[in-house]
Design a protein around this motif. Sequence first.
Motif, PDB file in Angstrom:
ATOM      1  N   PHE A  35       7.579 -16.351 -18.322  1.00 29.00           N
ATOM      2  CA  PHE A  35       7.785 -17.415 -17.558  1.00 29.00           C
ATOM      3  C   PHE A  35       8.000 -18.754 -17.959  1.00 29.00           C
ATOM      4  CE2 PHE A  35       5.264 -14.101 -15.369  1.00 29.00           C
ATOM      5  CZ  PHE A  35       5.812 -14.031 -14.238  1.00 29.00           C
ATOM      6  N   ASP A  36       8.638 -19.594 -17.370  1.00 31.80           N
ATOM      7  CA  ASP A  36       8.722 -21.208 -17.616  1.00 31.80           C
ATOM      8  C   ASP A  36       8.580 -21.909 -16.433  1.00 31.80           C
ATOM      9  OD1 ASP A  36      11.859 -19.717 -19.569  1.00 31.80           O
ATOM     10  OD2 ASP A  36       9.863 -20.594 -20.487  1.00 31.80           O
ATOM     11  N   GLY A  37       8.076 -22.984 -16.614  1.00 29.55           N
ATOM     12  CA  GLY A  37       8.006 -23.978 -15.584  1.00 29.55           C
ATOM     13  C   GLY A  37       6.884 -23.646 -14.484  1.00 29.55           C
ATOM     14  N   ALA A  38       6.823 -24.123 -13.331  1.00 24.96           N
ATOM     15  CA  ALA A  38       5.995 -23.866 -12.178  1.00 24.96           C
ATOM     16  C   ALA A  38       5.890 -22.698 -11.733  1.00 24.96           C
ATOM     17  CB  ALA A  38       5.778 -24.964 -11.355  1.00 24.96           C
ATOM     18  N   VAL A  39       4.662 -21.926 -11.943  1.00 22.25           N
ATOM     19  CA  VAL A  39       4.471 -20.453 -11.261  1.00 22.25           C
ATOM     20  C   VAL A  39       3.480 -20.599 -10.341  1.00 22.25           C
ATOM     21  CG1 VAL A  39       5.739 -19.401 -13.142  1.00 22.25           C
ATOM     22  CG2 VAL A  39       3.264 -19.566 -13.041  1.00 22.25           C
ATOM     23  N   ASP A  40       3.369 -19.842  -9.175  1.00 22.76           N
ATOM     24  CA  ASP A  40       2.403 -19.678  -8.132  1.00 22.76           C
ATOM     25  C   ASP A  40       2.411 -18.007  -8.111  1.00 22.76           C
ATOM     26  OD1 ASP A  40       3.899 -22.322  -6.602  1.00 22.76           O
ATOM     27  OD2 ASP A  40       1.815 -22.346  -7.443  1.00 22.76           O
ATOM     28  N   LYS A  41       1.099 -17.499  -8.410  1.00 17.30           N
ATOM     29  CA  LYS A  41       0.779 -16.178  -8.343  1.00 17.30           C
ATOM     30  C   LYS A  41      -0.316 -15.749  -7.308  1.00 17.30           C
ATOM     31  CE  LYS A  41       4.104 -14.883 -11.118  1.00 17.30           C
ATOM     32  NZ  LYS A  41       5.158 -14.041 -10.567  1.00 17.30           N
ATOM     33  N   TYR A  42      -0.567 -14.739  -6.766  1.00 15.49           N
ATOM     34  CA  TYR A  42      -1.568 -14.307  -6.034  1.00 15.49           C
ATOM     35  C   TYR A  42      -1.957 -12.820  -6.347  1.00 15.49           C
ATOM     36  CZ  TYR A  42       1.672 -11.187  -3.298  1.00 15.49           C
ATOM     37  OH  TYR A  42       2.351 -10.383  -3.107  1.00 15.49           O
ATOM     38  N   ALA A  43      -3.398 -12.601  -5.665  1.00 20.04           N
ATOM     39  CA  ALA A  43      -3.570 -11.345  -5.659  1.00 20.04           C
ATOM     40  C   ALA A  43      -4.376 -10.846  -4.121  1.00 20.04           C
ATOM     41  CB  ALA A  43      -4.731 -10.828  -6.913  1.00 20.04           C
ATOM     42  N   ASP A  44      -4.039  -9.741  -3.425  1.00 16.02           N
ATOM     43  CA  ASP A  44      -4.744  -9.596  -2.528  1.00 16.02           C
ATOM     44  C   ASP A  44      -6.055  -8.832  -2.746  1.00 16.02           C
ATOM     45  OD1 ASP A  44      -2.870 -10.685  -0.846  1.00 16.02           O
ATOM     46  OD2 ASP A  44      -1.574  -8.975  -0.950  1.00 16.02           O
ATOM     47  N   VAL A  45      -7.189  -9.214  -1.945  1.00 16.02           N
ATOM     48  CA  VAL A  45      -8.527  -8.449  -2.235  1.00 16.02           C
ATOM     49  C   VAL A  45      -8.783  -7.646  -0.797  1.00 16.02           C
ATOM     50  CG1 VAL A  45     -11.071  -8.673  -2.526  1.00 16.02           C
ATOM     51  CG2 VAL A  45      -9.322 -10.221  -3.522  1.00 16.02           C
ATOM     52  N   PHE A  46      -8.780  -6.507  -1.158  1.00 16.93           N
ATOM     53  CA  PHE A  46      -8.917  -5.330   0.077  1.00 16.93           C
ATOM     54  C   PHE A  46     -10.574  -5.097  -0.030  1.00 16.93           C
ATOM     55  CE2 PHE A  46      -4.627  -4.968  -0.774  1.00 16.93           C
ATOM     56  CZ  PHE A  46      -4.129  -5.038   0.366  1.00 16.93           C
ATOM     57  N   ALA A  47     -11.192  -5.378   1.087  1.00 19.03           N
ATOM     58  CA  ALA A  47     -12.670  -5.184   1.307  1.00 19.03           C
ATOM     59  C   ALA A  47     -12.954  -4.921   2.709  1.00 19.03           C
ATOM     60  CB  ALA A  47     -13.113  -6.202   0.797  1.00 19.03           C
ATOM     61  N   ASN A  48     -14.217  -4.489   2.782  1.00 18.76           N
ATOM     62  CA  ASN A  48     -14.641  -4.019   4.196  1.00 18.76           C
ATOM     63  C   ASN A  48     -15.071  -5.370   5.058  1.00 18.76           C
ATOM     64  OD1 ASN A  48     -16.864  -4.449   2.464  1.00 18.76           O
ATOM     65  ND2 ASN A  48     -18.189  -3.410   4.044  1.00 18.76           N
ATOM     66  N   VAL A  49     -14.069  -6.013   5.290  1.00 22.44           N
ATOM     67  CA  VAL A  49     -14.226  -7.503   6.175  1.00 22.44           C
ATOM     68  C   VAL A  49     -13.216  -7.293   7.316  1.00 22.44           C
ATOM     69  CG1 VAL A  49     -15.067  -8.776   4.107  1.00 22.44           C
ATOM     70  CG2 VAL A  49     -12.651  -8.635   4.619  1.00 22.44           C
ATOM     71  N   GLU A  50     -13.380  -8.050   8.217  1.00 28.09           N
ATOM     72  CA  GLU A  50     -12.690  -8.067   9.557  1.00 28.09           C
ATOM     73  C   GLU A  50     -10.970  -8.302   9.199  1.00 28.09           C
ATOM     74  OE1 GLU A  50     -12.708 -10.193  13.587  1.00 28.09           O
ATOM     75  OE2 GLU A  50     -14.750  -9.342  13.197  1.00 28.09           O
ATOM     76  N   LYS A  51     -11.015  -9.386   8.508  1.00 30.12           N
ATOM     77  CA  LYS A  51      -9.484  -9.757   8.215  1.00 30.12           C
ATOM     78  C   LYS A  51      -9.180  -9.530   6.902  1.00 30.12           C
ATOM     79  CE  LYS A  51      -8.977 -13.141  12.340  1.00 30.12           C
ATOM     80  NZ  LYS A  51      -8.669 -14.371  12.369  1.00 30.12           N
ATOM     81  N   ALA A  52      -8.285  -8.528   6.280  1.00 30.36           N
ATOM     82  CA  ALA A  52      -7.932  -8.163   5.118  1.00 30.36           C
ATOM     83  C   ALA A  52      -6.354  -8.168   4.823  1.00 30.36           C
ATOM     84  CB  ALA A  52      -8.864  -7.186   4.656  1.00 30.36           C
ATOM     85  N   PRO A  53      -5.985  -8.482   4.072  1.00 27.47           N
ATOM     86  CA  PRO A  53      -6.800  -8.603   2.775  1.00 27.47           C
ATOM     87  C   PRO A  53      -7.056 -10.039   2.530  1.00 27.47           C
ATOM     88  CG  PRO A  53      -4.143  -8.603   2.150  1.00 27.47           C
ATOM     89  CD  PRO A  53      -4.589  -8.135   3.513  1.00 27.47           C
ATOM     90  N   ILE A  54      -7.747 -10.595   1.633  1.00 28.77           N
ATOM     91  CA  ILE A  54      -8.346 -11.881   1.338  1.00 28.77           C
ATOM     92  C   ILE A  54      -7.340 -12.466   0.335  1.00 28.77           C
ATOM     93  CG2 ILE A  54     -10.201 -13.499   0.262  1.00 28.77           C
ATOM     94  CD1 ILE A  54     -11.966 -11.177   1.330  1.00 28.77           C
ATOM     95  N   LYS A  55      -6.652 -13.395   0.358  1.00 27.03           N
ATOM     96  CA  LYS A  55      -5.630 -13.643  -0.667  1.00 27.03           C
ATOM     97  C   LYS A  55      -6.198 -14.641  -1.547  1.00 27.03           C
ATOM     98  CE  LYS A  55      -1.377 -13.904   0.504  1.00 27.03           C
ATOM     99  NZ  LYS A  55      -0.751 -12.791  -0.112  1.00 27.03           N
TER     100      LYS A  55
END
Length: 170
Positions: free
Chosen positions: A141-161
Amino acid sequence: MKKTLSIIALSVIGFGLVSCKKETTETTSTENVSGDSTMAPKMDSLSAPAATGDSATVAAAPASNQPTTTVALSESNFNFGTIKKGDKVNHVYEITNTGKNPLVISEVKPGCGCTAPEFTKEPILPGKKGKITLSFDSSNFDGAVDKYADVFANVEKAPIKLTFNANIQK
């Protein structure tokens, strides 16, 4: 059995590395998550709300047949600032079980093969804390980057980002 799982894991990692392209900016949508479950999907059809702020409380959808619980994140976004191309950096997100049932994180799925997750595998009891570590390899990569991961768990609204960003310089 172990051999099959190893082959599958290596295939997933290989695909992730191949699918990780050079990019300057990736956008992620964020929205506040409320306790309103009227729009929440059931079981395996999951939505993608993102927790925002330094002390976000998140409710998420059941991982398998586990009873749901609620969680609070120490933060949902982290800024690595300026890093050199090729640096491998990581950040630990702290997750607290604020509900009445054990929190079970079933999977942490990064959006790119350049991000590797580690997380608390044992059930997190009510009032206790767990950790989710995201490791990022900036080699492609070069420059500005934005990344994420989704967390799957036993919660009402998933995934948590969980998100992070960095400015990568040569």
